[in-house]
Write a protein that holds these residues in place. Structure first.
Motif, PDB file in Angstrom:
ATOM      1  N   ALA A 103      26.138 -68.887  74.659  1.00 17.55           N
ATOM      2  CA  ALA A 103      25.127 -69.043  75.715  1.00 17.55           C
ATOM      3  C   ALA A 103      24.864 -67.673  76.308  1.00 17.55           C
ATOM      4  CB  ALA A 103      25.603 -70.016  76.802  1.00 17.55           C
ATOM      5  N   GLY A 104      23.897 -67.598  77.202  1.00 17.59           N
ATOM      6  CA  GLY A 104      23.666 -66.351  77.920  1.00 17.59           C
ATOM      7  C   GLY A 104      22.365 -65.673  77.568  1.00 17.59           C
ATOM      8  N   ALA A 105      21.966 -64.753  78.457  1.00 13.59           N
ATOM      9  CA  ALA A 105      20.692 -64.055  78.317  1.00 13.59           C
ATOM     10  C   ALA A 105      20.791 -62.694  78.979  1.00 13.59           C
ATOM     11  CB  ALA A 105      19.581 -64.869  78.973  1.00 13.59           C
ATOM     12  N   ILE A 106      19.894 -61.810  78.589  1.00 20.87           N
ATOM     13  CA  ILE A 106      19.802 -60.504  79.240  1.00 20.87           C
ATOM     14  C   ILE A 106      18.429 -60.393  79.892  1.00 20.87           C
ATOM     15  CG2 ILE A 106      18.735 -58.943  77.534  1.00 20.87           C
ATOM     16  CD1 ILE A 106      22.106 -58.218  79.135  1.00 20.87           C
ATOM     17  N   LEU A 107      18.396 -59.770  81.045  1.00 17.26           N
ATOM     18  CA  LEU A 107      17.141 -59.437  81.716  1.00 17.26           C
ATOM     19  C   LEU A 107      17.119 -57.929  81.867  1.00 17.26           C
ATOM     20  CD1 LEU A 107      14.565 -60.498  83.146  1.00 17.26           C
ATOM     21  CD2 LEU A 107      15.886 -60.496  85.280  1.00 17.26           C
TER      22      LEU A 107
END
Length: 366
Positions: free
Chosen positions: A215-219
């Motif tokens: 899971a997870g994301a970068i901004l």
């Protein structure tokens, strides 16, 4: 319902599948952690070497000044739009009618941030420069999703992106990239991530879709923007005491798969051609522009699921675990090519599609 249950069961029994990277089970995390030093310190509330190193790595890869890791893309994107609206003191943004924020987030942008979305373009196509120019309301930010998932992963031409970017900068409109599948479109554009991201003021990337992490994301964006996003991340409860299972798996599978995006894209085109050779089948787009596309079949959902169940039980090859109706006489499903497709023996693949075409021809002719 009985046929749906049969199809799901039959799919689970298949040994070979054409979509994805394999089962989303605990082994995904175990493989990512296999070579990690158990004595390594975890991140703590958004700080520490694990999270800071990865954020710096992603900022560099995307060509932005800074980046912050989020537990979800939903959180990251709502925060990005909130920051741009606050900066301009305009509570309006524009995006596609089938944008994730509009159809999958229970109106989070409206209810939590009181931001009004302006819907651009027809549901069946991507946003064009003409759509943006025709806007008759002041907005703080325009969001572009690349690729546009809900219509089969369609993309605007790169020249259109450049023109939209230039127009937005001229008009003082921030441009945000929903790049959940950014890595997957780079082979089609023939550009680096940095080149594409240079057109945007802020960028979101997912680590569980094409990358296949837990899971997870970068901004990513400018330093002031990211500094503000960290405050909002804390307000949203996104600073879990530790995020290292998500970060380490994201890092592991990024390194493992970022170089395979060209392979996935080529195989997606190959696979779409196999589907398009079958009776009553068409893909959207006809030739994929990333590793994903939609398969549309002119057959009632219950009849198709019965047919697919038979094919899975006969061949051991799984095409999809679900279908969605588009009318009483047609339905569709989504394909995202990953590691699994490459592992399907070519003779089994050929047999499966010959059988699919044969059964579809028989059913449609009856």
């Amino acid at each position: 319902m009985a046929e749906k249950n049969r199809m799901v069961h039959a799919f689970k029994q298949t040994n070979d599948r054409i979509s994805g990277h394999g089962e989303r089970n605990i082994q995904v995390l175990k493989d990512a952690l296999a070579e990690v030093d158990g004595e390594q310190a975890s991140d703590m509330y958004g700080k520490g070497k694990i999270i800071e190193d990865f954020q710096e790595k992603m900022a560099t890869y995307l060509g932005k000044e800074d980046a912050v890791f989020f537990p979800s893309g939903t959180m990251a994107q709502q925060i990005a739009l909130r920051i741009w609206c606050d900066q301009k003191d305009v509570k309006k943004v524009a995006y596609h009618p089938l944008c994730h924020l509009e159809i999958h987030e229970e109106d989070g942008l409206k209810e939590l941030h009181h931001i009004e979305p302006i819907l651009l373009a027809d549901k069946t196509r991507v946003i064009t420069l003409e759509d943006v120019i025709a806007l008759d309301e002041e907005i703080a930010c325009l969001l572009l999703e690349l690729p546009q998932r809900e219509i089969g992963g369609q993309l605007p031409e790169y020249e259109t992106l450049v023109a939209i970017s230039e127009y937005c900068r001229e008009k003082g409109i921030k441009l945000h990239l929903d790049g959940a599948r950014l890595l997957e479109i780079l082979p089609y554009y023939g550009k680096t991530a940095e080149e594409v991201c240079a057109l945007f003021d802020s960028v979101y990337v997912s680590f569980y879709k094409g990358i296949g992490g837990v899971a997870g994301a970068i901004l990513a964006g400018g330093r002031d923007f990211i500094s503000g996003s960290k405050v909002w991340k804390r307000r949203h409860g996104g600073d879990l005491i530790s995020l290292y299972p998500y970060i380490l798996s994201a890092d592991h599978y990024f390194d493992e798969r970022v170089g395979k995006m060209g392979q996935y894209y080529g195989e997606a085109k190959e696979l779409a051609a196999l589907f398009n050779q079958c009776d009553a089948v068409s893909t959207r787009p006809e030739q994929p522009v990333s590793n994903m596309f939609h398969v549309h079949i002119d057959m009632p959902q219950d009849k198709l699921e019965e047919l697919l169940s038979e094919i899975y039980e006969t061949t051991g090859v799984g095409l999809t675990s679900y279908t969605r109706p588009t009318s009483e006489t047609s339905c569709y499903f989504e394909i995202s090519v990953g590691d699994s497709y490459h592992e399907v023996p070519k003779d089994k693949l050929e047999y499966t599609f010959n059988l699919l075409n044969e059964r579809l021809s028989t059913k449609s002719g009856s």
